[in-house]
Write an enzyme that holds these catalytic residues in place. Structure first.
Site, PDB file in Angstrom:
ATOM      1  CB  CYS A 222      -0.986  -0.037   1.182  1.00  0.00           C
ATOM      2  SG  CYS A 222      -2.311   1.157   1.028  1.00  0.00           S
TER       3      CYS A 222
ATOM      4  CD  GLU B 163      -1.747  -6.583   4.980  1.00  0.00           C
ATOM      5  OE1 GLU B 163      -1.067  -7.162   4.115  1.00  0.00           O
ATOM      6  OE2 GLU B 163      -1.995  -5.368   4.939  1.00  0.00           O
TER       7      GLU B 163
ATOM      8  CG  HIS C 192      -4.116  -3.495   2.664  1.00  0.00           C
ATOM      9  ND1 HIS C 192      -3.160  -3.056   3.547  1.00  0.00           N
ATOM     10  CD2 HIS C 192      -4.640  -2.388   2.102  1.00  0.00           C
ATOM     11  CE1 HIS C 192      -3.107  -1.726   3.515  1.00  0.00           C
ATOM     12  NE2 HIS C 192      -3.996  -1.295   2.647  1.00  0.00           N
TER      13      HIS C 192
END
Lengths: 285, 228
Positions: B86, B204, B202
């Site tokens: 990001c 995660e 993202h």
């Protein structure tokens, strides 16, 4: 039809160690352990989770941290946490426990500059402004705090615009009138807010059946829908059996095995399949 | 025996964003991850992750204040795997136009610009918040993802989570690994050059699809260790 992918978000209202659900944000019933519901929703394809500590503002406590920590270890989708966050230090604590975003209401109403400060420090996308709207007799929508009990005098649309200008990343818009009724979202309210701000709007409060989701997305222009009862009652049986829930709060409903008639429970697979069928784009597992 | 040594991932803490979800995702795939804010701590890491959510200028200032810029460069020069996520991807670029013009790390030539402003009614909202798909640029080899952290991700099919208002335009199109479509633009959603992998999304926060990327990192590190 919206061009963007619509998010389906599970909202979990938390009181102490328990997942609860009320009507008009009041009359809370205990449903079970939030982590169990969260894990089930994650596994069946929910797009995000919201944890709302709904008594924190009233009692000035925040019992969520342990629940957030346990959840973040197993659930790899965005988690928003709100309820009783007063300042930048509170926000930091919640983020450090594993939340991705925070939802602010009272703190932002008292001091709108916290939006600016928090956006600068943690990033706009981390700051969700929660607006609890109640329709007045004269047709105006006013913003409330403390689960619709605290009057602010703020006009919902003006407040939404101001929050966006100050750097909010999203708006979580709750119709207190519709909340928990299963009678559908407030379409006019959602549409007007969605068309007033450049940032995404999450519609919350009132979902009782699949058709309500379609309405608030296509007519209400919501960028995301937040659901509680429909999902919770769908998962209810599984969690009730053999669940070691704490005795804190009103567990009579849980023990009685009753249903709430206005709500047509649905699992996430059913919801996503329905939306896709309506030409509404969304993520499917 | 070197092979049994556990891989350590250093996650750079410069006060921006949710480092903990990155750490938990690493741990989920069996990687040992630690959060660091001192350049000297990078030395014991087998891979470095630069995450980040927030404002570009503020992030550069903080990296500067914490004396992390040289250690990041040195780590990348060492050839060990480096991940930018990001804002951590955007910071690698030469400059950003976020709240005025800001100089970036300039490790990759390129710029960071904002999504075009849309009308609110029916237009795409900015920031983009939500799930989207990735696909290969048509001028790249069909099997390129097979040799990258995107191995196993199905293009135009799997959903990944995005939150951002700005995106990168690398000067060299050759380094673009995937594109994503939003607000009327096809923009660079991940890139790969030498030992650098960077993504706008993202992993995660992207459910099982995102964890696959961390899994791929774990596999890459094992291979890396064998070569050492």
């Amino acid at each position: 039809m919206p061009e963007q992918n619509i998010r389906v978000i599970a909202r979990l209202d938390i009181k102490g160690p328990n997942l609860v659900k009320g009507i008009h944000l009041e009359g809370l019933r205990v449903l079970g352990k939030p982590e169990q519901f969260a894990r089930y929703y994650y596994e069946t394809g929910v797009d995000e989770l919201i944890y709302m500590d709904i008594v924190a503002t009233l009692y000035g406590r925040n019992s969520l941290l342990e629940i957030i920590k346990r959840t973040a270890k197993e659930i790899f989708i965005p988690l928003t946490v709100g309820g009783g966050l007063r300042n930048l230090a509170d926000i930091k604590t919640v983020l450090r426990s594993g939340a991705d975003k925070v939802s602010l209401n009272t703190a932002a109403v008292k001091n709108p500059n916290i939006i600016k400060e928090a956006a600068r420090k943690f990033g706009s996308s981390t700051i969700v402004i929660s607006i609890e709207a109640i329709k007045q007799d004269d047709g105006r929508y006013l913003a409330f705090v403390e689960n619709g009990r605290g009057h602010t005098g703020l006009d919902v649309f003006e407040w939404a615009k101001k929050a966006a200008e100050l750097g909010a990343g999203e708006i979580l818009l709750t119709s207190v009138d519709q909340e928990g009724t299963g009678l559908g979202y407030d379409i006019d309210l959602t549409k007007k807010v969605a068309e007033s701000v450049p940032i995404p709007v999450i519609a919350n409060g009132g979902a009782g059946k699949l058709e309500h989701l379609k309405e608030v997305i296509t007519e209400g222009k919501a960028n995301a829908v937040s659901l509680a009862s429909m999902l919770h009652y769908g998962f209810f049986d599984k969690s009730r059996i053999g669940n070691d829930f704490s005795l804190e709060g009103n567990t009579e409903f849980l023990k009685s095995g009753q249903r709430f008639s206005k709500i047509e429970p649905a699992d996430l697979m059913t919801i996503k399949n329905f939306l896709v069928k309506q030409n509404i784009k969304c993520r499917k597992l | 025996m070197a092979y049994s040594r556990r891989q350590k991932i250093a996650i750079v803490d410069y006060g921006m964003g949710n480092l903990f979800s990155v750490k938990l995702a690493c741990e989920r795939v069996g990687l040992e991850a630690f959060i660091v804010n001192k350049g000297s701590d990078f030395l014991k890491a087998s891979a470095l992750i630069l995450p980040g959510v927030g404002a570009f200028g503020e992030a550069m200032d903080t990296l500067n204040k914490l004396n992390l810029i040289e250690p990041i460069r040195n780590f990348i020069d060492s050839g060990k795997p480096f991940l930018g996520i990001c804002l951590g991807m955007q910071l690698l670029m030469s400059e950003s136009e976020e709240f005025g013009l800001h100089k970036g790390l300039d490790i990759i030539k390129g710029r960071v610009i904002r999504f075009p402003l849309q009308d609110f009614e029916g237009g795409s909202k900015v920031p983009q918040v939500g799930w989207n798909k990735i696909f290969k640029p048509d001028y790249k080899p069909k099997d390129e993802w097979e040799n990258s952290l995107l191995k196993g991700i199905k293009e135009r099919e799997d959903y990944i989570y995005f939150v951002h208002s700005f995106y990168t335009i690398p000067a060299s199109k050759e380094i673009i690994l995937s594109l994503t479509s939003y607000a009327g633009v096809n923009y660079c959603s991940s890139l790969q050059i030498r030992n650098i992998f960077a993504c706008q999304f993202h992993p995660e926060r992207s459910g099982p699809t995102g964890l696959q990327i961390y899994e791929n990192l774990a596999i890459l590190l094992k291979t890396h260790q064998r070569v050492e």
